[in-house]
Each structure stands twice: as structure tokens, then as C-alpha cells.
Design a protein around this motif. Structure first.
Motif, PDB file in Angstrom:
ATOM      1  N   GLU A 167       0.842  -1.191   0.000  1.00 35.91           N
ATOM      2  CA  GLU A 167       0.000   0.000   0.000  1.00 35.91           C
ATOM      3  C   GLU A 167       0.882   1.248   0.000  1.00 35.91           C
ATOM      4  O   GLU A 167       1.797   1.373   0.832  1.00 35.91           O
ATOM      5  CB  GLU A 167      -0.903   0.006   1.230  1.00 35.91           C
ATOM      6  CG  GLU A 167      -1.886   1.171   1.261  1.00 35.91           C
ATOM      7  CD  GLU A 167      -2.829   1.086   2.456  1.00 35.91           C
ATOM      8  OE1 GLU A 167      -3.414   2.107   2.817  1.00 35.91           O
ATOM      9  OE2 GLU A 167      -2.967  -0.024   3.004  1.00 35.91           O
ATOM     10  N   PRO A 168       0.647   2.195  -0.901  1.00 36.06           N
ATOM     11  CA  PRO A 168       1.513   3.379  -0.962  1.00 36.06           C
ATOM     12  C   PRO A 168       1.300   4.272   0.251  1.00 36.06           C
ATOM     13  O   PRO A 168       0.194   4.330   0.803  1.00 36.06           O
ATOM     14  CB  PRO A 168       1.068   4.079  -2.249  1.00 36.06           C
ATOM     15  CG  PRO A 168      -0.345   3.638  -2.450  1.00 36.06           C
ATOM     16  CD  PRO A 168      -0.403   2.229  -1.937  1.00 36.06           C
ATOM     17  N   PRO A 169       2.342   4.971   0.687  1.00 35.93           N
ATOM     18  CA  PRO A 169       2.186   5.864   1.836  1.00 35.93           C
ATOM     19  C   PRO A 169       1.304   7.043   1.492  1.00 35.93           C
ATOM     20  O   PRO A 169       1.282   7.506   0.344  1.00 35.93           O
ATOM     21  CB  PRO A 169       3.624   6.317   2.126  1.00 35.93           C
ATOM     22  CG  PRO A 169       4.337   6.164   0.826  1.00 35.93           C
ATOM     23  CD  PRO A 169       3.708   4.980   0.159  1.00 35.93           C
ATOM     24  N   PRO A 170       0.535   7.568   2.468  1.00 33.98           N
ATOM     25  CA  PRO A 170      -0.324   8.717   2.203  1.00 33.98           C
ATOM     26  C   PRO A 170       0.477   9.993   1.984  1.00 33.98           C
ATOM     27  O   PRO A 170      -0.039  10.953   1.443  1.00 33.98           O
ATOM     28  CB  PRO A 170      -1.173   8.816   3.472  1.00 33.98           C
ATOM     29  CG  PRO A 170      -0.353   8.161   4.531  1.00 33.98           C
ATOM     30  CD  PRO A 170       0.413   7.080   3.849  1.00 33.98           C
ATOM     31  N   ASP A 171       1.722  10.019   2.428  1.00 35.48           N
ATOM     32  CA  ASP A 171       2.586  11.177   2.206  1.00 35.48           C
ATOM     33  C   ASP A 171       3.900  10.685   1.610  1.00 35.48           C
ATOM     34  O   ASP A 171       4.838  10.360   2.334  1.00 35.48           O
ATOM     35  CB  ASP A 171       2.842  11.928   3.514  1.00 35.48           C
ATOM     36  CG  ASP A 171       3.512  13.271   3.280  1.00 35.48           C
ATOM     37  OD1 ASP A 171       4.119  13.437   2.207  1.00 35.48           O
ATOM     38  OD2 ASP A 171       3.430  14.146   4.147  1.00 35.48           O
ATOM     39  N   PRO A 172       3.986  10.618   0.271  1.00 36.67           N
ATOM     40  CA  PRO A 172       5.187  10.067  -0.363  1.00 36.67           C
ATOM     41  C   PRO A 172       6.399  10.970  -0.266  1.00 36.67           C
ATOM     42  O   PRO A 172       7.474  10.617  -0.752  1.00 36.67           O
ATOM     43  CB  PRO A 172       4.747   9.892  -1.819  1.00 36.67           C
ATOM     44  CG  PRO A 172       3.678  10.922  -2.025  1.00 36.67           C
ATOM     45  CD  PRO A 172       2.964  11.021  -0.714  1.00 36.67           C
ATOM     46  N   ALA A 173       6.269  12.148   0.363  1.00 35.86           N
ATOM     47  CA  ALA A 173       7.416  13.050   0.494  1.00 35.86           C
ATOM     48  C   ALA A 173       8.500  12.471   1.382  1.00 35.86           C
ATOM     49  O   ALA A 173       9.672  12.843   1.266  1.00 35.86           O
ATOM     50  CB  ALA A 173       6.962  14.396   1.047  1.00 35.86           C
ATOM     51  N   TYR A 174       8.132  11.544   2.271  1.00 33.65           N
ATOM     52  CA  TYR A 174       9.114  10.963   3.182  1.00 33.65           C
ATOM     53  C   TYR A 174       9.708   9.689   2.575  1.00 33.65           C
ATOM     54  O   TYR A 174       8.984   8.793   2.144  1.00 33.65           O
ATOM     55  CB  TYR A 174       8.491  10.679   4.545  1.00 33.65           C
ATOM     56  CG  TYR A 174       8.198  11.946   5.309  1.00 33.65           C
ATOM     57  CD1 TYR A 174       9.201  12.600   6.016  1.00 33.65           C
ATOM     58  CD2 TYR A 174       6.940  12.529   5.275  1.00 33.65           C
ATOM     59  CE1 TYR A 174       8.951  13.790   6.689  1.00 33.65           C
ATOM     60  CE2 TYR A 174       6.680  13.717   5.947  1.00 33.65           C
ATOM     61  CZ  TYR A 174       7.695  14.340   6.647  1.00 33.65           C
ATOM     62  OH  TYR A 174       7.435  15.514   7.303  1.00 33.65           O
ATOM     63  N   LYS A 175      11.040   9.636   2.578  1.00 34.95           N
ATOM     64  CA  LYS A 175      11.760   8.533   1.948  1.00 34.95           C
ATOM     65  C   LYS A 175      12.520   7.725   3.005  1.00 34.95           C
ATOM     66  O   LYS A 175      13.006   8.269   3.995  1.00 34.95           O
ATOM     67  CB  LYS A 175      12.763   9.072   0.918  1.00 34.95           C
ATOM     68  CG  LYS A 175      12.193  10.104  -0.053  1.00 34.95           C
ATOM     69  CD  LYS A 175      11.083   9.527  -0.922  1.00 34.95           C
ATOM     70  CE  LYS A 175      10.589  10.579  -1.913  1.00 34.95           C
ATOM     71  NZ  LYS A 175       9.452  10.078  -2.732  1.00 34.95           N
ATOM     72  N   GLY A 176      12.649   6.424   2.752  1.00 37.34           N
ATOM     73  CA  GLY A 176      13.412   5.566   3.641  1.00 37.34           C
ATOM     74  C   GLY A 176      12.778   5.392   5.005  1.00 37.34           C
ATOM     75  O   GLY A 176      13.486   5.320   6.018  1.00 37.34           O
ATOM     76  N   THR A 177      11.452   5.301   5.044  1.00 34.80           N
ATOM     77  CA  THR A 177      10.723   5.293   6.311  1.00 34.80           C
ATOM     78  C   THR A 177      10.422   3.880   6.792  1.00 34.80           C
ATOM     79  O   THR A 177      10.460   2.916   6.027  1.00 34.80           O
ATOM     80  CB  THR A 177       9.391   6.043   6.158  1.00 34.80           C
ATOM     81  OG1 THR A 177       8.598   5.388   5.165  1.00 34.80           O
ATOM     82  CG2 THR A 177       9.633   7.486   5.732  1.00 34.80           C
ATOM     83  N   PRO A 178      10.068   3.744   8.082  1.00 33.43           N
ATOM     84  CA  PRO A 178       9.598   2.459   8.603  1.00 33.43           C
ATOM     85  C   PRO A 178       8.269   2.065   7.947  1.00 33.43           C
ATOM     86  O   PRO A 178       7.646   2.875   7.248  1.00 33.43           O
ATOM     87  CB  PRO A 178       9.414   2.735  10.100  1.00 33.43           C
ATOM     88  CG  PRO A 178      10.205   3.965  10.382  1.00 33.43           C
ATOM     89  CD  PRO A 178      10.171   4.769   9.121  1.00 33.43           C
ATOM     90  N   PRO A 179       7.790   0.834   8.204  1.00 35.66           N
ATOM     91  CA  PRO A 179       6.562   0.378   7.541  1.00 35.66           C
ATOM     92  C   PRO A 179       5.282   1.011   8.065  1.00 35.66           C
ATOM     93  O   PRO A 179       4.243   0.932   7.419  1.00 35.66           O
ATOM     94  CB  PRO A 179       6.564  -1.135   7.799  1.00 35.66           C
ATOM     95  CG  PRO A 179       7.410  -1.318   9.018  1.00 35.66           C
ATOM     96  CD  PRO A 179       8.447  -0.256   8.955  1.00 35.66           C
ATOM     97  N   GLU A 180       5.319   1.631   9.233  1.00 36.65           N
ATOM     98  CA  GLU A 180       4.108   2.251   9.769  1.00 36.65           C
ATOM     99  C   GLU A 180       3.693   3.454   8.917  1.00 36.65           C
ATOM    100  O   GLU A 180       4.532   4.105   8.284  1.00 36.65           O
ATOM    101  CB  GLU A 180       4.323   2.701  11.212  1.00 36.65           C
ATOM    102  CG  GLU A 180       4.417   1.573  12.213  1.00 36.65           C
ATOM    103  CD  GLU A 180       5.775   0.906  12.228  1.00 36.65           C
ATOM    104  OE1 GLU A 180       5.894  -0.180  12.815  1.00 36.65           O
ATOM    105  OE2 GLU A 180       6.722   1.468  11.624  1.00 36.65           O
ATOM    106  N   ARG A 181       2.389   3.734   8.932  1.00 39.13           N
ATOM    107  CA  ARG A 181       1.851   4.863   8.181  1.00 39.13           C
ATOM    108  C   ARG A 181       0.935   5.689   9.081  1.00 39.13           C
ATOM    109  O   ARG A 181       0.246   5.152   9.947  1.00 39.13           O
ATOM    110  CB  ARG A 181       1.075   4.365   6.950  1.00 39.13           C
ATOM    111  CG  ARG A 181       1.933   3.621   5.933  1.00 39.13           C
ATOM    112  CD  ARG A 181       2.942   4.563   5.270  1.00 39.13           C
ATOM    113  NE  ARG A 181       3.813   3.886   4.323  1.00 39.13           N
ATOM    114  CZ  ARG A 181       5.082   3.563   4.568  1.00 39.13           C
ATOM    115  NH1 ARG A 181       5.601   3.828   5.743  1.00 39.13           N
ATOM    116  NH2 ARG A 181       5.818   2.982   3.643  1.00 39.13           N
TER     117      ARG A 181
END
Length: 329
Positions: A94-108
Motif C-alpha cells: 500500500e503506498p504511503p499517504p505522504d510520499p514526500a518521506y523517503k526511507g521510512t519504517p513500515p508504519e503509516r
């Protein structure tokens, strides 16, 4: 690093604080090593106010700040974080709701401004930070959730303040109109306002900032470069994360030209202008490297001559009622 009292609270923050959205991978990933070096350099240069949020890197910024701050005496720094988004695992792919953040943990992040949601959010933030308390707690961007925030989040913040988990409460937003509503309807101590009091946008001056000054509500400013245009007003520069309109770009370029003519930098003028308003306790600037910390501090300390402000006022480049360093109104 100079300090300033946050409104009528007993809290004193350094006039320059570290904003941690870049440490959460805003626009490009940041390694653990670079994040650690960034926070350590901020500390070495005297910064003692740190702002974060669960949204920033979906928990990553809180974790990285906490890794350093919990090694320091707890009363030697001031920390603010935010509520309104819980971090939850999503289905694979599932794509993140805020794709501006890169290299993030799996939580959304999931919006939740309810009383129970805020209490859970604070517990989870404390766990990520590895700290036992938070100094300032802001309701984060409740633009479309004011009723839930005023009915749930504010009650939770008030309880957390009473039991000592937090020392001051308020809201952090990119708009000033709703913050003025909070000032009228909630027992707030402080606000974080991004982008609405800068060299290019003084829309918060007559309303919110006058209220803060009159009522002793602390005010921290973010976004003093308006997302980039006041850092480098080149063709294609962004204002509020969108391509700047030609007239706005021309105004920023004129300000830049005046700064250069007076032997200073536009960034330095942007910082000094924001801090000149008597309602403002401090500003936060983001950084993703030790080198960016060095630049931020250098800009904050750079001389900005009074003659520049006189010329800016003479040309009508800022609100004539806006206070400027070394002068009126």
C-alpha cells in the motif's frame, strides 16, 4: 545561543531550534549516521530546542532525536512533538499517504484527534523518544478536524499538562485562522505557525500574532523560507511547496538583490525578520546534515544592517506595520 521565554510559561527556548522533518527523510532519505551527526552538531552549537512529530518520517525523526537527547540531562533541553496522527501498519504494497518521506519504517500515519487517540499517541511518542516527558505538545494540522480536536485532543492535552507529562500545550499549523480559533476557545500556552509570517507573507500579523502578544501565548515560527523561495529565489523556486507565481518570485528576487547590495544574505534577513516580532519566542529550521546546521547558525548570526530594513520598508516590500530589526513601526 540566546534564549527566550515561551509566552507566559516558565519554558525558555533557544531562539533557533532544530526542526526534524528532514531527519525523517523529507524529500530524500537520511542515514542514521548523518542524522546523529546533525543532532550532535546542533547541540555543539548551542541549540537546545528540538521540534518533532510522529508524521516526520513516520516515527523515524522521533527515534533519531530521542537517541541523542536521552543521553543529555533532561532539563538541559526543550522538546516539542505533536498529536493527531497514529502510526499503524498497513497492508503490504500500500503506498504511503505522504510520499514526500523517503526511507521510512513500515508504519503509516492515520488521523486521530480523539481523546483516546491522543493519549495513545503520546505514549507511543514517549516510547520512540525514550523519554519520560515532553515539554510542548502541539495538535498537528487539524485543518479538517477542528471539532474532533477541540472536543477530544484539547481535553487530552489539558489532562497531560495537569499530570505533568507535558508542560505546555497548543497547536501547530500552516494557517493562522484556525490557530486564532484555538486561542479563543482552548486553554492553550503556545502555537507553532509555519509559513504565515515571513518576508513574503505577513498575513498572521494583524490577527493571530496580535492575539498572542496580548494574551501571552508563546509563538514559534517555522517555514521562514516559505519552502525554498527565500533560500534561493531562482526560476522554478517553490512557495508553500508549489511553483511560485511570477510576481512573488520577482519580489523575492528584489529582496535578494537588496540583501546582496547591503553585504548580507537573504536567508539571514528572513531569520532576523521573523525574530523581530515581539510575539515570537523562536524559530525552527530543518537540517539533514551537520553542514546544514553550520549554515543555519551562521545565517542566524550574520549581520543584517539597519539600512537594509529602511530600504525594504521604503520600497513597500513588507507590511508597513510589521516590526523590523533596529527600527519601527
Amino acid at each position: 545561543m540566546p534564549r527566550h521565554r515561551l509566552g507566559r510559561t516558565p519554558i525558555e527556548i533557544t531562539r533557533l531550534g532544530l526542526g526534524s522533518a528532514p531527519l525523517g527523510g523529507l524529500f530524500s532519505p537520511v542515514s542514521d549516521a548523518d542524522a546523529a551527526a546533525t543532532v550532535a552538531r546542533a547541540w555543539d552549537l548551542g541549540i537546545r530546542y528540538f521540534d518533532t512529530a510522529p508524521l516526520y518520517g513516520f516515527g523515524l525523526a522521533e527515534q533519531r532525536l530521542g537517541a541523542f537527547l536521552r543521553t543529555q540531562p533532561r532539563d538541559s533541553f526543550v522538546l516539542s512533538t505533536k498529536v493527531g496522527r497514529l502510526l499503524r501498519r498497513t497492508t503490504a504494497g500500500e503506498p504511503p499517504p505522504d510520499p514526500a518521506y523517503k526511507g521510512t519504517p513500515p508504519e503509516r500515519p492515520v488521523f486521530d484527534f480523539s481523546y483516546d487517540g491522543v493519549m495513545r499517541s503520546v505514549d507511543e511518542s514517549l516510547a520512540r523518544l525514550g523519554l519520560e516527558r515532553i515539554d510542548i505538545l502541539f495538535i498537528h494540522d487539524p485543518d479538517d478536524h477542528y471539532d474532533a480536536a477541540i472536543g477530544g485532543a484539547v481535553r487530552a492535552l489539558d489532562r497531560l499538562r495537569r499530570d505533568g507529562t507535558v508542560r505546555a500545550i497548543g497547536a501547530g499549523m500552516n494557517q493562522h485562522g484556525m490557530l486564532a480559533r484555538f486561542a479563543a476557545e482552548a486553554p492553550v500556552d503556545a502555537f507553532l505557525l509555519a509559513g504565515r509570517y515571513t518576508l513574503l507573507d505577513q498575513s498572521a500579523r494583524a490577527g493571530l500574532m496580535a492575539t498572542c502578544a496580548a494574551r501571552g501565548i508563546g509563538l514559534v515560527l517555522g517555514g521562514v523560507y516559505n519552502s525554498g523561495i527565500l533560500a534561493n529565489p531562482h526560476e522554478g523556486a517553490t512557495f508553500n511547496y508549489q511553483r511560485a507565481a511570477p510576481a512573488l518570485l520577482a519580489r523575492a528576487q528584489r529582496l535578494d538583490g537588496l540583501c546582496r547590495a547591503h553585504g548580507t544574505a537573504l536567508k539571514a534577513a528572513a531569520i532576523r525578520f521573523a525574530l523581530a516580532h515581539p510575539a515570537v519566542s523562536g524559530i525552527v529550521l530543518g537540517a539533514r546534515s551537520a553542514q546544514e546546521i553550520d549554515e543555519n547558525v551562521a545565517m542566524a548570526r550574520m549581520d543584517v544592517p539597519d539600512a537594509l530594513w529602511a530600504e525594504i520598508q521604503r520600497e513597500g516590500l513588507v507590511d508597513p506595520e510589521a516590526p523590523v530589526p533596529g527600527g519601527g513601526p
